[in-house]
Design a protein around this motif. Sequence first.
Motif, PDB file in Angstrom:
ATOM      1  N   TYR A 137       0.881  -1.144   0.147  1.00  0.00           N
ATOM      2  CA  TYR A 137      -0.095  -0.105  -0.180  1.00  0.00           C
ATOM      3  C   TYR A 137       0.774   1.267   0.022  1.00  0.00           C
ATOM      4  CZ  TYR A 137      -4.007  -3.079   0.577  1.00  0.00           C
ATOM      5  OH  TYR A 137      -4.866  -4.116   0.492  1.00  0.00           O
ATOM      6  N   LEU A 195       1.646   1.555  -3.755  1.00  0.00           N
ATOM      7  CA  LEU A 195       0.624   2.133  -4.320  1.00  0.00           C
ATOM      8  C   LEU A 195       0.367   3.180  -4.344  1.00  0.00           C
ATOM      9  CD1 LEU A 195      -1.670  -0.974  -3.994  1.00  0.00           C
ATOM     10  CD2 LEU A 195      -0.665  -0.334  -5.967  1.00  0.00           C
ATOM     11  N   GLY A 196       0.579   4.018  -2.907  1.00  0.00           N
ATOM     12  CA  GLY A 196       0.435   5.367  -2.614  1.00  0.00           C
ATOM     13  C   GLY A 196       1.326   6.345  -3.368  1.00  0.00           C
ATOM     14  N   ARG A 236       0.282   6.904  -6.902  1.00  0.00           N
ATOM     15  CA  ARG A 236      -0.852   7.768  -7.176  1.00  0.00           C
ATOM     16  C   ARG A 236      -0.951   8.990  -7.903  1.00  0.00           C
ATOM     17  NH1 ARG A 236      -5.701   9.003  -2.565  1.00  0.00           N
ATOM     18  NH2 ARG A 236      -7.425   9.534  -4.280  1.00  0.00           N
ATOM     19  N   LYS A 277      -0.478   8.459 -11.563  1.00  0.00           N
ATOM     20  CA  LYS A 277      -1.834   8.054 -12.018  1.00  0.00           C
ATOM     21  C   LYS A 277      -2.635   9.247 -12.337  1.00  0.00           C
ATOM     22  CE  LYS A 277      -4.885   4.855 -13.562  1.00  0.00           C
ATOM     23  NZ  LYS A 277      -5.463   3.860 -12.483  1.00  0.00           N
ATOM     24  N   VAL A 278      -2.604  10.114 -11.266  1.00  0.00           N
ATOM     25  CA  VAL A 278      -3.424  11.374 -11.420  1.00  0.00           C
ATOM     26  C   VAL A 278      -2.920  12.003 -12.741  1.00  0.00           C
ATOM     27  CG1 VAL A 278      -3.931  13.577 -10.353  1.00  0.00           C
ATOM     28  CG2 VAL A 278      -4.150  11.381  -9.121  1.00  0.00           C
ATOM     29  N   ALA A 287      -7.336   1.213  -2.036  1.00  0.00           N
ATOM     30  CA  ALA A 287      -6.432   1.953  -3.168  1.00  0.00           C
ATOM     31  C   ALA A 287      -7.193   2.005  -4.478  1.00  0.00           C
ATOM     32  CB  ALA A 287      -5.124   1.356  -3.623  1.00  0.00           C
ATOM     33  N   TRP A 332      -7.460   3.699  -7.077  1.00  0.00           N
ATOM     34  CA  TRP A 332      -6.587   3.934  -8.187  1.00  0.00           C
ATOM     35  C   TRP A 332      -6.194   2.727  -8.827  1.00  0.00           C
ATOM     36  CZ3 TRP A 332      -5.360   5.496  -3.654  1.00  0.00           C
ATOM     37  CH2 TRP A 332      -4.048   5.200  -2.932  1.00  0.00           C
TER      38      TRP A 332
END
Length: 495
Positions: free
Chosen positions: A66, A69-70, A73, A76-77, A102, A104
């Motif tokens: 996680y 993944l953070g 982010r 991805k944005v 998550a 996203w």
Amino acid sequence: MTTEMQGTPRTYDVRTYGCQMNVHDSERISGLMEDAGYVRAADADAADVVVFNTCAVRENADNRLYGNLGHLRPTKVKNPGMQIAVGGCLAQKDKGDIVKKAPWVDVVFGTHNIGSLPAMLERARHNEEAQVEILESLEVFPSTLPTKRESTYAGWVSISVGCNNTCTFCIVPSLRGKEKDRRPGDILAEVRALVAEGVSEVTLLGQNVNSYGVEFGDRLAFGKLLRACGEVAGLERVRFTSPHPKDFTDDVIAAMAETPNVCHSLHMPLQSGSDRVLKAMRRSYRQEKYLGIIEKVRAAMPDAAITTDIIVGFPGETDEDFEQTLEVVRQARFSSAFTFQYSKRPGTPAATMEEQIPKKVVQERYERLIALLEEITWAENKKLVGEKVEVLVAVGEGRKDERTGRMSGRARDGRLVHFDTGSLRPRPGDIVETVITYAAPHHLNADGAPLSHRRTRAGDAFEAGITPKLKGVSLGLPTIGVPAPLPPAAEGCAL
């Protein structure tokens, strides 16, 4: 503008955590992605698709995933066309919770349906919503999938998936399922296909390799398989991991000793030297049996390098229990060990056991174990100073190689060797003979000029930038019944 709009292939990057099984699964993921038209990203941070192949064995696995993944982010944005997929054991465990934590993430797939990944990515793009698909049993045997190998000279070959054991500290059986075995002929077909591509070393892989044959009723199948590998022309080294002491039989020791290309290296997990703790772990062997196996292996192969796994601080472990572990380490004289401080894994019986050991106590025991292992491995390595060794040249093994002017590789017994190249220019995959001049606890140095250098097809492939890519061996799941006889064993002794 996305790469698809520009008419260029979409790129991918696979990030792997955990055991050898995950490393091999990632080779399959890469093969699937390339078969679907993706290309590996030259810049991992700019990949159109990032795939996390996760592990769930250690306590911090969740936090690590996680956290990573953070970090993705914001990327991805900035790039809505980017996709993130999560697979492996943690995905099998957490299922839909991953996209809740998550949102996203675009795709979540389990250990049993790796082959679904390209289609799930396409569905996620088309439907513009996350796709979660977790199967509770194997969809197809993984080796039917295309595989992009990471090495020109060494390859993993799965002989089984899943595990029938019920160790109280382990979450793997619930995530990988019951053991499924491949037919011997199918395994050998994949081995031959790899050798045809230039691979010279194969590692037979399973959660418990020496229980191989349980599905088709041949308890001697693994020893036969080792001997059959000895008949594969061009295959220079055979390794396997990991066996279980409860299933380790004398015929396997004989096959190792009598098959020339089977390496005299054995990874034999101990976990604990205390009979009481082994019982609590549901490890169905005891100290006497374990040491008996080590004694038989050394009698048949005095040069064998034996490695192990050890867990410190299992619930209820007393000082006396820990001393028993140290005593087994002293007697077994391992060449190296993977050591772990016990950590709770939700869903395992050990997580709810009473008498969880305080962190301070576990740390103190762990440090004592490491000190003893360092003393023993250093002493064992010193015995090799002055000895000639055959080294399979590797890539990425020596972090200081550029600074020291050395190259690195593995001896036949699995030990790491850093060697001076002299006037030679060996490539990864080539074979070098050299003499050990210095020993450290975790590696050997050979600082004289090599005695010989043999160029290999694997070295040629490395130089040309070509790694084996198999389309998938058409295997299917095994059927019931005793397999056809394997080829007769080769006579002679291994190095």
